[in-house]
Design a protein around this motif. Structure first.
Motif, PDB file in Angstrom:
ATOM      1  N   ARG A   1       0.827  -1.212   0.000  1.00 24.84           N
ATOM      2  CA  ARG A   1       0.000   0.000   0.000  1.00 24.84           C
ATOM      3  C   ARG A   1       0.864   1.266   0.000  1.00 24.84           C
ATOM      4  N   ARG A   2       1.928   1.227   0.777  1.00 22.10           N
ATOM      5  CA  ARG A   2       2.798   2.408   0.856  1.00 22.10           C
ATOM      6  C   ARG A   2       3.417   2.729  -0.505  1.00 22.10           C
ATOM      7  N   VAL A   3       3.775   1.682  -1.230  1.00 21.22           N
ATOM      8  CA  VAL A   3       4.372   1.899  -2.553  1.00 21.22           C
ATOM      9  C   VAL A   3       3.309   2.364  -3.546  1.00 21.22           C
ATOM     10  N   LYS A   4       2.137   1.771  -3.403  1.00 20.48           N
ATOM     11  CA  LYS A   4       1.014   2.155  -4.265  1.00 20.48           C
ATOM     12  C   LYS A   4       0.713   3.648  -4.092  1.00 20.48           C
ATOM     13  N   ASP A   5       0.738   4.098  -2.826  1.00 25.28           N
ATOM     14  CA  ASP A   5       0.436   5.506  -2.537  1.00 25.28           C
ATOM     15  C   ASP A   5       1.475   6.457  -3.133  1.00 25.28           C
TER      16      ASP A   5
ATOM     17  N   GLY B   1      -7.761  -1.675   0.826  1.00 21.27           N
ATOM     18  CA  GLY B   1      -8.278  -0.577   0.021  1.00 21.27           C
ATOM     19  C   GLY B   1      -7.661  -0.442  -1.363  1.00 21.27           C
ATOM     20  N   MET B   2      -7.001  -1.490  -1.842  1.00 21.92           N
ATOM     21  CA  MET B   2      -6.379  -1.396  -3.169  1.00 21.92           C
ATOM     22  C   MET B   2      -7.228  -2.102  -4.225  1.00 21.92           C
TER      23      MET B   2
ATOM     24  N   ASP C   1       9.313   0.681  -0.028  1.00 23.04           N
ATOM     25  CA  ASP C   1       9.178   2.056  -0.549  1.00 23.04           C
ATOM     26  C   ASP C   1      10.529   2.759  -0.627  1.00 23.04           C
ATOM     27  N   LYS C   2      11.468   2.363   0.247  1.00 27.75           N
ATOM     28  CA  LYS C   2      12.812   2.952   0.137  1.00 27.75           C
ATOM     29  C   LYS C   2      13.458   2.564  -1.205  1.00 27.75           C
ATOM     30  N   ILE C   3      13.295   1.325  -1.597  1.00 22.53           N
ATOM     31  CA  ILE C   3      13.868   0.871  -2.869  1.00 22.53           C
ATOM     32  C   ILE C   3      13.288   1.678  -4.019  1.00 22.53           C
ATOM     33  N   VAL C   4      11.983   1.822  -3.988  1.00 21.48           N
ATOM     34  CA  VAL C   4      11.297   2.483  -5.088  1.00 21.48           C
ATOM     35  C   VAL C   4      11.743   3.942  -5.249  1.00 21.48           C
ATOM     36  N   ILE C   5      12.038   4.604  -4.123  1.00 18.34           N
ATOM     37  CA  ILE C   5      12.493   5.993  -4.266  1.00 18.34           C
ATOM     38  C   ILE C   5      14.003   6.089  -4.529  1.00 18.34           C
ATOM     39  N   GLY C   6      14.685   4.944  -4.528  1.00 18.43           N
ATOM     40  CA  GLY C   6      16.090   4.945  -4.966  1.00 18.43           C
ATOM     41  C   GLY C   6      17.122   4.764  -3.872  1.00 18.43           C
TER      42      GLY C   6
END
Ligand code: UDP
Length: 236
Positions: free
Chosen positions: A36-40, A93-94, A221-226
């Motif tokens: 969910r955090r990554v989705k957001d 909620g996804m 989410d850390k990975i996704v932001i780099g």
């Protein structure tokens, strides 16, 4: 955002949590929160899930079941996990779609590449169940193939260790972690990151792989932001 479209690979065993078999609902809920955090963040997410917590094709031979039959049983096991994950994501909620490698019409859609991409563009989380749909493959190979097909930026292999080590860190205390590796090095050092079919597909198509600890909150989410989390495997 470093990665806009990701393919997350989760093993079936990861879903067991503290249990010896099956699905741990707490673990499932925890993963749903991470996703969910990554989705957001606005990332497009596809997920391939394994079936090892329920059944693996290689086990079948010990039970007197032939390999191909066992592999189909394994594929159905991944569908059970995929359905459980789908429920957990929806409860969080996804919006989701489950696409299967073998036809199970009453339960989910068949995998159709253009449709999968369309779902992602519409912000739905797409779960690929039943592997590729062929025996003698694994869900790691499925992750590599589907990631290439949907043009994902990266394969994120969620495990219970925080990356690739020089030796098994659960057995050898002197083992050290690689922060990055080339496909070639990983191959020469026999690091067993994925099976060879999966690995070769990634290498030939220049698809980066990140091995990371999925059980540590916030890692995804850390990975996704780099941020530098886990071990990155690329061509150089
Ligand atoms: N499987 C298969 N073809 C595929 C994907 C999976 O035959 O495309 C079967 C295979 O028997 C495998 C089982 O499904 O052992 C479960 O998948 P896997 O072992 O990859 O799950 P994981 O280790 O990730 O939990």
């Amino acid at each position: 955002m470093k990665y806009k479209r990701i393919l997350l690979k989760l093993s079936g065993e990861a879903l067991m949590g503290e249990k010896n078999y099956g699905i741990d609902s707490k673990r499932l809920e925890q993963y749903a929160q991470e996703i969910r955090r990554v989705k957001d963040l606005g990332v497009e997410i596809a997920i391939v899930i394994g079936g090892g917590n329920i059944f693996r094709g290689v086990q079948a031979e010990n039970a007197g079941i032939d390999r191909v039959q066992g592999d189909y049983m394994g594929m159905l096991a991944t569908l059970i996990n995929a359905m459980a994950l789908q429920s957990a994501l929806e409860q969080g909620g996804m919006y989701t779609r489950l696409m299967s490698g073998i036809k199970v019409e009453s339960v989910c859609e068949p995998f159709i590449r253009r449709r999968a991409i369309r779902h992602l563009e519409k912000g739905r989380i797409v779960i690929f169940g039943a592997g590729i749909g062929n025996p003698y493959f694994t869900t790691d190979s499925t992750a590599a193939l589907r990631a290439i097909e949907i043009e994902a930026d990266v394969v994120l292999k969620g495990t219970r260790v925080d990356g690739v080590y020089t030796a098994d860190p659960e057995k050898d205390k002197s083992a050290t972690k690689y922060s990055s590796l080339s496909y070639q090095e990983a191959y020469e050092k026999n690091l067993n990151i994925m099976d060879m079919t999966a690995f070769t597909l990634c290498q030939e198509n220049n698809l980066p792989i990140i091995v990371f600890d999925m059980n540590k909150p916030g890692n995804l989410d850390k990975i996704v932001i780099g941020e530098d989390i886990g071990t990155l495997i690329t061509s150089n």
